[in-house]
Design a protein around this motif. Structure first.
Motif, PDB file in Angstrom:
ATOM      1  N   SER A 117     123.096  97.275  -8.398  1.00 44.60           N
ATOM      2  CA  SER A 117     122.424  96.025  -8.076  1.00 44.60           C
ATOM      3  C   SER A 117     123.393  94.918  -7.735  1.00 44.60           C
ATOM      4  CB  SER A 117     121.546  95.587  -9.243  1.00 44.60           C
ATOM      5  OG  SER A 117     122.334  95.304 -10.379  1.00 44.60           O
ATOM      6  N   ALA A 118     124.637  95.019  -8.159  1.00 47.94           N
ATOM      7  CA  ALA A 118     125.610  93.999  -7.793  1.00 47.94           C
ATOM      8  C   ALA A 118     125.886  94.005  -6.308  1.00 47.94           C
ATOM      9  CB  ALA A 118     126.919  94.231  -8.556  1.00 47.94           C
ATOM     10  N   GLY A 119     125.455  95.046  -5.634  1.00 50.99           N
ATOM     11  CA  GLY A 119     125.551  95.063  -4.181  1.00 50.99           C
ATOM     12  C   GLY A 119     126.976  95.014  -3.687  1.00 50.99           C
ATOM     13  N   ALA A 120     127.833  95.880  -4.236  1.00 46.77           N
ATOM     14  CA  ALA A 120     129.222  95.883  -3.807  1.00 46.77           C
ATOM     15  C   ALA A 120     129.294  96.328  -2.358  1.00 46.77           C
ATOM     16  CB  ALA A 120     130.032  96.821  -4.696  1.00 46.77           C
ATOM     17  N   VAL A 121     129.580  95.398  -1.485  1.00 49.97           N
ATOM     18  CA  VAL A 121     129.640  95.662  -0.058  1.00 49.97           C
ATOM     19  C   VAL A 121     131.095  95.561   0.368  1.00 49.97           C
ATOM     20  CG1 VAL A 121     128.780  95.005   2.209  1.00 49.97           C
ATOM     21  CG2 VAL A 121     127.384  94.597   0.181  1.00 49.97           C
ATOM     22  N   THR A 122     131.646  96.658   0.856  1.00 49.79           N
ATOM     23  CA  THR A 122     133.070  96.677   1.164  1.00 49.79           C
ATOM     24  C   THR A 122     133.424  95.759   2.321  1.00 49.79           C
ATOM     25  OG1 THR A 122     132.726  98.606   2.592  1.00 49.79           O
ATOM     26  CG2 THR A 122     133.332  99.028   0.298  1.00 49.79           C
ATOM     27  N   THR A 123     132.447  95.423   3.163  1.00 50.44           N
ATOM     28  CA  THR A 123     132.742  94.560   4.308  1.00 50.44           C
ATOM     29  C   THR A 123     132.507  93.083   3.995  1.00 50.44           C
ATOM     30  OG1 THR A 123     130.481  94.885   5.120  1.00 50.44           O
ATOM     31  CG2 THR A 123     132.187  96.372   5.957  1.00 50.44           C
ATOM     32  N   MET A 124     132.219  92.754   2.739  1.00 51.84           N
ATOM     33  CA  MET A 124     131.949  91.369   2.370  1.00 51.84           C
ATOM     34  C   MET A 124     133.067  90.830   1.481  1.00 51.84           C
ATOM     35  SD  MET A 124     128.729  89.724   0.235  1.00 51.84           S
ATOM     36  CE  MET A 124     127.501  90.421   1.346  1.00 51.84           C
ATOM     37  N   GLU A 125     133.589  89.664   1.838  1.00 54.35           N
ATOM     38  CA  GLU A 125     134.589  88.981   1.025  1.00 54.35           C
ATOM     39  C   GLU A 125     133.927  87.856   0.244  1.00 54.35           C
ATOM     40  OE1 GLU A 125     137.784  87.569   3.384  1.00 54.35           O
ATOM     41  OE2 GLU A 125     138.586  89.563   3.842  1.00 54.35           O
ATOM     42  N   HIS A 126     134.335  87.689  -1.004  1.00 58.10           N
ATOM     43  CA  HIS A 126     133.797  86.629  -1.854  1.00 58.10           C
ATOM     44  C   HIS A 126     134.914  85.650  -2.190  1.00 58.10           C
ATOM     45  CE1 HIS A 126     130.003  88.830  -2.708  1.00 58.10           C
ATOM     46  NE2 HIS A 126     130.767  89.894  -2.507  1.00 58.10           N
TER      47      HIS A 126
ATOM     48  N   ARG B 241     131.068  83.015 -15.175  1.00 55.72           N
ATOM     49  CA  ARG B 241     130.058  83.881 -15.781  1.00 55.72           C
ATOM     50  C   ARG B 241     129.102  84.432 -14.727  1.00 55.72           C
ATOM     51  NH1 ARG B 241     130.078  79.839 -20.061  1.00 55.72           N
ATOM     52  NH2 ARG B 241     128.285  78.818 -19.071  1.00 55.72           N
ATOM     53  N   LEU B 242     128.769  83.595 -13.757  1.00 56.63           N
ATOM     54  CA  LEU B 242     127.869  84.027 -12.685  1.00 56.63           C
ATOM     55  C   LEU B 242     128.461  85.205 -11.921  1.00 56.63           C
ATOM     56  CD1 LEU B 242     125.370  83.305 -10.733  1.00 56.63           C
ATOM     57  CD2 LEU B 242     127.098  82.099  -9.399  1.00 56.63           C
ATOM     58  N   MET B 243     129.718  85.101 -11.538  1.00 51.80           N
ATOM     59  CA  MET B 243     130.361  86.164 -10.778  1.00 51.80           C
ATOM     60  C   MET B 243     130.437  87.455 -11.588  1.00 51.80           C
ATOM     61  SD  MET B 243     131.069  84.957  -7.794  1.00 51.80           S
ATOM     62  CE  MET B 243     131.076  83.340  -6.998  1.00 51.80           C
ATOM     63  N   ALA B 244     130.695  87.321 -12.882  1.00 48.30           N
ATOM     64  CA  ALA B 244     130.757  88.516 -13.721  1.00 48.30           C
ATOM     65  C   ALA B 244     129.396  89.191 -13.788  1.00 48.30           C
ATOM     66  CB  ALA B 244     131.239  88.137 -15.126  1.00 48.30           C
ATOM     67  N   ALA B 245     128.327  88.392 -13.904  1.00 43.54           N
ATOM     68  CA  ALA B 245     126.989  88.969 -13.957  1.00 43.54           C
ATOM     69  C   ALA B 245     126.627  89.644 -12.647  1.00 43.54           C
ATOM     70  CB  ALA B 245     125.965  87.884 -14.289  1.00 43.54           C
ATOM     71  N   ALA B 246     127.147  89.122 -11.533  1.00 41.40           N
ATOM     72  CA  ALA B 246     126.862  89.695 -10.222  1.00 41.40           C
ATOM     73  C   ALA B 246     127.750  90.884  -9.900  1.00 41.40           C
ATOM     74  CB  ALA B 246     127.016  88.622  -9.141  1.00 41.40           C
ATOM     75  N   GLY B 247     128.726  91.167 -10.755  1.00 40.35           N
ATOM     76  CA  GLY B 247     129.642  92.271 -10.486  1.00 40.35           C
ATOM     77  C   GLY B 247     130.601  91.991  -9.356  1.00 40.35           C
ATOM     78  N   VAL B 248     130.947  90.722  -9.166  1.00 39.67           N
ATOM     79  CA  VAL B 248     131.785  90.298  -8.054  1.00 39.67           C
ATOM     80  C   VAL B 248     133.125  89.776  -8.591  1.00 39.67           C
ATOM     81  CG1 VAL B 248     132.051  88.541  -6.250  1.00 39.67           C
ATOM     82  CG2 VAL B 248     129.885  89.767  -6.508  1.00 39.67           C
ATOM     83  N   VAL B 249     134.214  90.191  -7.962  1.00 41.21           N
ATOM     84  CA  VAL B 249     135.537  89.662  -8.290  1.00 41.21           C
ATOM     85  C   VAL B 249     136.001  88.851  -7.083  1.00 41.21           C
ATOM     86  CG1 VAL B 249     137.895  90.193  -8.953  1.00 41.21           C
ATOM     87  CG2 VAL B 249     136.019  91.663  -9.737  1.00 41.21           C
TER      88      VAL B 249
END
Length: 509
Positions: free
Chosen positions: A291-300, A435-443
């Protein structure tokens, strides 16, 4: 319709908190946040980083709700396919796919379509842009083809949470529905109810609807669901988050018992679990990704900014070459920023729940065609909007719900394309955004930026605006003459021609 004997009780659990609403120089803490169904909750942290209650301490965002264990499939699922031609579909649908240039299915389509075409219930999870619309739409159309609906009695139903998503689903499926001679109607709030009732009276095999408007039409006697044999819930998680669970369950209880059910969602939390256990029978389960939607073509990117510099930074990002979608908290903040950008020489348009549906539709078309390069929006645009080649989304006001973050970001890096999501963070917001980024699974990549600096330009393409005020006009091809107009109309000045819209892929539908 109740397949497991569960009680009709439904619960509504909300993830995270909604900010109480300070938006720096663009917003007003008293502004109406009707676009966010989680708004107006006491103790929610301020978007601009300031305290939201006396004592200078904002409330901690609630922990993200855990996902439920996916149900086990009792009957073996059919294997996936590599081409649409390998599916058992009407030839007219295959020809329509070819005419749209769609030949290779996305993973969620390849995995679910063999089973949904065979009549199996389906539970599909996939991030925004993963191709969910065709995954359920082709099966629904194929299984409804050749049938004819009586007035006010649709044969297939697609429930969606927002008007924008309803329009996107309608646009995506219309050419395929025409190919198999199925009539498709859309009923949503914000549009004349009488016209929608008339469309139902004429007869529509496929109905795309938001729960509230459909309930209104049923209550007025314009629609019955007892002939619906195929039902789809699209973006089910958002429907539960928006408080539609009682309406959704009431509608599902009215459809024909024993019919096919398909539930598609980007996240699968406990609220969706209630729908799965109650309405899906031995579903085929397919999850494209977590659900974190790890998309390899997306930069955060997290951009640390000073509060006094946020206004100038936002303006420079908006003035970049190329389109950008800016998210803010409130309708008031969106309107103020849009007016400022237009005065600064940036072709910008506003999108929020305070606009009428025709205004919202026209604004989206102007953004998609390139007539405006900047769309300033509230969460109303966070789901259900597909724009080709949008490579930058900016959270001017960070969301507090991790699912909102994922769906805002899902407007870019769609259909295998690359894109970036940048979040402007003031010093007081840093802890909550972490905390938001951690919940979203985003680094994310974190960078301290200031207006005019090279780092800001490198990440976002920011540049100084022209400073020449812009007055937007409606493109000529967007104007539609009114029927039976009375009296003379003063001719409007002819605007400069807008760029031609880029072709849509169709695969990301």
């Amino acid at each position: 319709m109740n397949r497991t004997g569960m009680s009709n009780h439904s619960s509504r659990t909300r993830d995270g908190n909604a900010g109480s609403g300070r938006s720096g120089r663009f917003g007003d803490p008293r502004a109406n946040r009707a676009d966010d169904p989680r708004a107006n909750r006491a103790g929610a942290p301020s978007r601009s980083g300031g305290p939201s209650r006396p004592g200078g301490r904002g409330a901690r965002p609630a922990r993200p709700q855990a996902e439920f264990a996916l149900p086990r499939t009792i009957s073996p699922a059919l294997p996936g396919v590599e081409r649409f031609a390998d599916l058992d579909m009407p030839r007219a649908l295959e020809a329509a796919l070819g005419a749209q240039g769609v030949t290779v299915p996305f993973p969620i389509q390849a995995a679910t379509l063999p089973n949904s075409l065979a009549g199996r219930d389906v539970l599909g999870r996939g991030r925004t842009g993963s191709g969910k619309t065709l995954a359920f739409g082709l099966a629904l159309l194929a299984r409804t083809a050749g049938k004819r609906a009586e007035p006010g009695q649709p044969l297939a139903l697609i429930l969606v949470p927002t008007r924008e998503l309803a329009q996107q689903v309608t646009d995506a499926l219309s050419p395929y529905a025409r190919s198999v001679r199925l009539r498709l109607a859309t009923v949503v709030g914000g549009m004349p109810l009488g016209r929608q009732a008339a469309a139902l009276r004429r007869g529509s095999e496929v109905l795309v609807a938001t729960p509230g408007r459909l309930k209104d039409l049923i209550d007025r006697g314009h629609c019955r669901l007892d002939q619906v044999a195929v039902t789809v819930l699209d973006e089910a998680d958002q429907m539960t988050d928006m408080g539609f669970m009682p309406q959704v369950t009431a509608l599902l209880d009215q459809v024909r018992p024993g019919g096919q059910r398909m539930l598609f969602s980007a996240t699968l939390d406990r609220n969706v679990d209630l729908l799965v256990r109650r309405y899906l029978n031995d579903p085929v389960v397919h999850s494209v990704d977590p659900s974190a939607g790890a998309v390899t073509t997306m930069e955060h990117h997290v951009l640390h900014v000073h509060g006094a510099d946020k206004h100038a930074i936002t303006t420079e990002i908006a003035a970049r070459d190329g389109r950008v979608l800016l998210f803010l908290d409130t309708k008031h903040a969106v309107d103020r920023l849009t007016e400022h950008l237009l005065r600064s020489g940036v072709r910008a348009a506003a999108l929020h729940g305070g606009k009428s549906q025709p205004q919202r539709t026209r604004t989206l078309e102007q953004f998609k065609s390139g007539h405006v390069g900047v769309l300033v929006a509230t969460n109303v645009a966070a789901r259900g909007i597909h724009v080709d080649d949008l490579d930058l989304v900016v959270n001017v006001d960070p969301p507090t719900d991790h699912k909102d973050y994922l769906h805002r970001g899902g407007r870019t890096a769609r259909a295998g394309r690359s894109g970036s999501v940048a979040t402007l963070v003031t010093p007081h917001q840093r802890r909550s955004v972490t905390r938001l980024m951690a919940a979203a699974g985003v680094v994310p990549r974190t960078t301290q930026v200031r207006a005019g600096e090279e780092a800001l330009h490198r990440i976002t393409g920011a540049q100084a605006p022209s400073g020449v005020p812009v007055v937007l006009t409606t493109p000529a091809d967007a104007r539609r003459p009114r029927r039976a107009a009375r009296g003379r109309r003063r001719p409007s000045p002819r605007p400069a021609p807008a760029p031609s819209p880029s072709p849509s892929s169709g695969l990301a539908a």
